[in-house]
Design a protein around this motif. Sequence first.
Motif, PDB file in Angstrom:
ATOM      1  N   LEU A   1       5.324  32.049  46.652  1.00  7.73           N
ATOM      2  CA  LEU A   1       6.109  33.259  46.852  1.00  7.73           C
ATOM      3  C   LEU A   1       7.552  32.921  47.229  1.00  7.73           C
ATOM      4  CD1 LEU A   1       5.960  36.290  46.775  1.00  7.73           C
ATOM      5  CD2 LEU A   1       5.190  36.274  49.144  1.00  7.73           C
ATOM      6  N   ARG A   2       7.729  31.874  48.026  1.00 13.41           N
ATOM      7  CA  ARG A   2       9.081  31.442  48.404  1.00 13.41           C
ATOM      8  C   ARG A   2       9.862  30.974  47.186  1.00 13.41           C
ATOM      9  NH1 ARG A   2       8.368  27.903  53.867  1.00 13.41           N
ATOM     10  NH2 ARG A   2       7.422  29.577  55.088  1.00 13.41           N
ATOM     11  N   ALA A   3       9.230  30.250  46.305  1.00 12.73           N
ATOM     12  CA  ALA A   3       9.900  29.740  45.099  1.00 12.73           C
ATOM     13  C   ALA A   3      10.375  30.900  44.223  1.00 12.73           C
ATOM     14  CB  ALA A   3       8.972  28.825  44.316  1.00 12.73           C
ATOM     15  N   ILE A   4       9.562  31.933  44.079  1.00 14.00           N
ATOM     16  CA  ILE A   4       9.943  33.106  43.288  1.00 14.00           C
ATOM     17  C   ILE A   4      11.103  33.833  43.953  1.00 14.00           C
ATOM     18  CG2 ILE A   4       9.151  35.361  42.474  1.00 14.00           C
ATOM     19  CD1 ILE A   4       6.374  34.092  42.079  1.00 14.00           C
ATOM     20  N   ALA A   5      11.050  33.971  45.285  1.00 12.41           N
ATOM     21  CA  ALA A   5      12.122  34.641  46.022  1.00 12.41           C
ATOM     22  C   ALA A   5      13.436  33.865  45.895  1.00 12.41           C
ATOM     23  CB  ALA A   5      11.729  34.818  47.484  1.00 12.41           C
ATOM     24  N   VAL A   6      13.387  32.545  46.008  1.00  8.90           N
ATOM     25  CA  VAL A   6      14.592  31.711  45.889  1.00  8.90           C
ATOM     26  C   VAL A   6      15.153  31.801  44.469  1.00  8.90           C
ATOM     27  CG1 VAL A   6      15.443  29.336  45.936  1.00  8.90           C
ATOM     28  CG2 VAL A   6      13.978  30.160  47.775  1.00  8.90           C
ATOM     29  N   ALA A   7      14.279  31.747  43.462  1.00  8.00           N
ATOM     30  CA  ALA A   7      14.736  31.851  42.067  1.00  8.00           C
ATOM     31  C   ALA A   7      15.374  33.217  41.818  1.00  8.00           C
ATOM     32  CB  ALA A   7      13.563  31.625  41.114  1.00  8.00           C
ATOM     33  N   GLY A   8      14.789  34.285  42.364  1.00 10.64           N
ATOM     34  CA  GLY A   8      15.360  35.625  42.228  1.00 10.64           C
ATOM     35  C   GLY A   8      16.713  35.730  42.897  1.00 10.64           C
ATOM     36  N   LEU A   9      16.844  35.125  44.075  1.00 13.86           N
ATOM     37  CA  LEU A   9      18.118  35.125  44.791  1.00 13.86           C
ATOM     38  C   LEU A   9      19.188  34.379  44.001  1.00 13.86           C
ATOM     39  CD1 LEU A   9      19.679  35.848  47.374  1.00 13.86           C
ATOM     40  CD2 LEU A   9      18.908  33.665  48.329  1.00 13.86           C
ATOM     41  N   ILE A  10      18.845  33.247  43.447  1.00 14.43           N
ATOM     42  CA  ILE A  10      19.792  32.469  42.645  1.00 14.43           C
ATOM     43  C   ILE A  10      20.225  33.257  41.407  1.00 14.43           C
ATOM     44  CG2 ILE A  10      20.043  30.402  41.206  1.00 14.43           C
ATOM     45  CD1 ILE A  10      18.311  28.928  43.317  1.00 14.43           C
ATOM     46  N   LEU A  11      19.285  33.887  40.711  1.00 20.02           N
ATOM     47  CA  LEU A  11      19.626  34.703  39.542  1.00 20.02           C
ATOM     48  C   LEU A  11      20.522  35.879  39.932  1.00 20.02           C
ATOM     49  CD1 LEU A  11      16.289  34.759  37.524  1.00 20.02           C
ATOM     50  CD2 LEU A  11      18.434  33.647  36.898  1.00 20.02           C
ATOM     51  N   GLY A  12      20.236  36.491  41.080  1.00 22.08           N
ATOM     52  CA  GLY A  12      21.065  37.592  41.564  1.00 22.08           C
ATOM     53  C   GLY A  12      22.492  37.143  41.841  1.00 22.08           C
ATOM     54  N   LEU A  13      22.658  35.988  42.474  1.00 21.62           N
ATOM     55  CA  LEU A  13      23.993  35.452  42.759  1.00 21.62           C
ATOM     56  C   LEU A  13      24.753  35.122  41.475  1.00 21.62           C
ATOM     57  CD1 LEU A  13      23.226  33.169  45.844  1.00 21.62           C
ATOM     58  CD2 LEU A  13      24.494  35.332  45.814  1.00 21.62           C
ATOM     59  N   ILE A  14      24.049  34.587  40.496  1.00 22.93           N
ATOM     60  CA  ILE A  14      24.684  34.290  39.204  1.00 22.93           C
ATOM     61  C   ILE A  14      25.134  35.586  38.529  1.00 22.93           C
ATOM     62  CG2 ILE A  14      24.273  33.414  36.867  1.00 22.93           C
ATOM     63  CD1 ILE A  14      22.475  31.244  38.167  1.00 22.93           C
ATOM     64  N   ALA A  15      24.291  36.610  38.573  1.00 25.19           N
ATOM     65  CA  ALA A  15      24.644  37.902  37.972  1.00 25.19           C
ATOM     66  C   ALA A  15      25.876  38.499  38.651  1.00 25.19           C
ATOM     67  CB  ALA A  15      23.463  38.864  38.052  1.00 25.19           C
ATOM     68  N   VAL A  16      25.948  38.416  39.977  1.00 23.95           N
ATOM     69  CA  VAL A  16      27.119  38.929  40.704  1.00 23.95           C
ATOM     70  C   VAL A  16      28.365  38.130  40.328  1.00 23.95           C
ATOM     71  CG1 VAL A  16      28.146  39.134  43.010  1.00 23.95           C
ATOM     72  CG2 VAL A  16      25.810  39.918  42.610  1.00 23.95           C
TER      73      VAL A  16
END
Length: 161
Positions: free
Chosen positions: A2-17
Amino acid sequence: MLRAIAVAGLILGLIAVAVFGPRMLGDDEEDPETGTVNESAAANTRCDLLQDSPCRWSDSSGDWEVSLSKLGEGTQGMEYRLTVVTPEHPERFLAVLRGESMYMGEYPVPLGNQAGNEYAARFTAPFCAVDATMTWRIDLQQGQKPIEGIPVKLVFQAEPH
């Protein structure tokens, strides 16, 4: 897991921003003192050449000014005079008319040098039988190559016959 998915989602969100953020925060406003459009303005900012004339902007090469005036009814419809003041001396300078409200082809209008950095042309916008109040866009070109970095869309509404 679950942590790996959350970290990957956070990274994708930062890239999108980082990618889309500057576009969403861009300033499309015109400077009321100079009439120039901020360089970060989107290219879809419209400048109605008959209502807002002259349209002005600045780029790395200097200041631009485009104006359009009605000359009166000619044998083939309303005649217009387009005047462009450029910071440079482009060779084979063209204004290309393109239908904005509907596609009607491309109509190149050669701009002749008047004095210094001022270019002008006299033309009649093609008549549209479907939409008598056709909106036209004017794109500036040097020969076959579009002039890059114009932050406004130059448009005007043709008058019916």
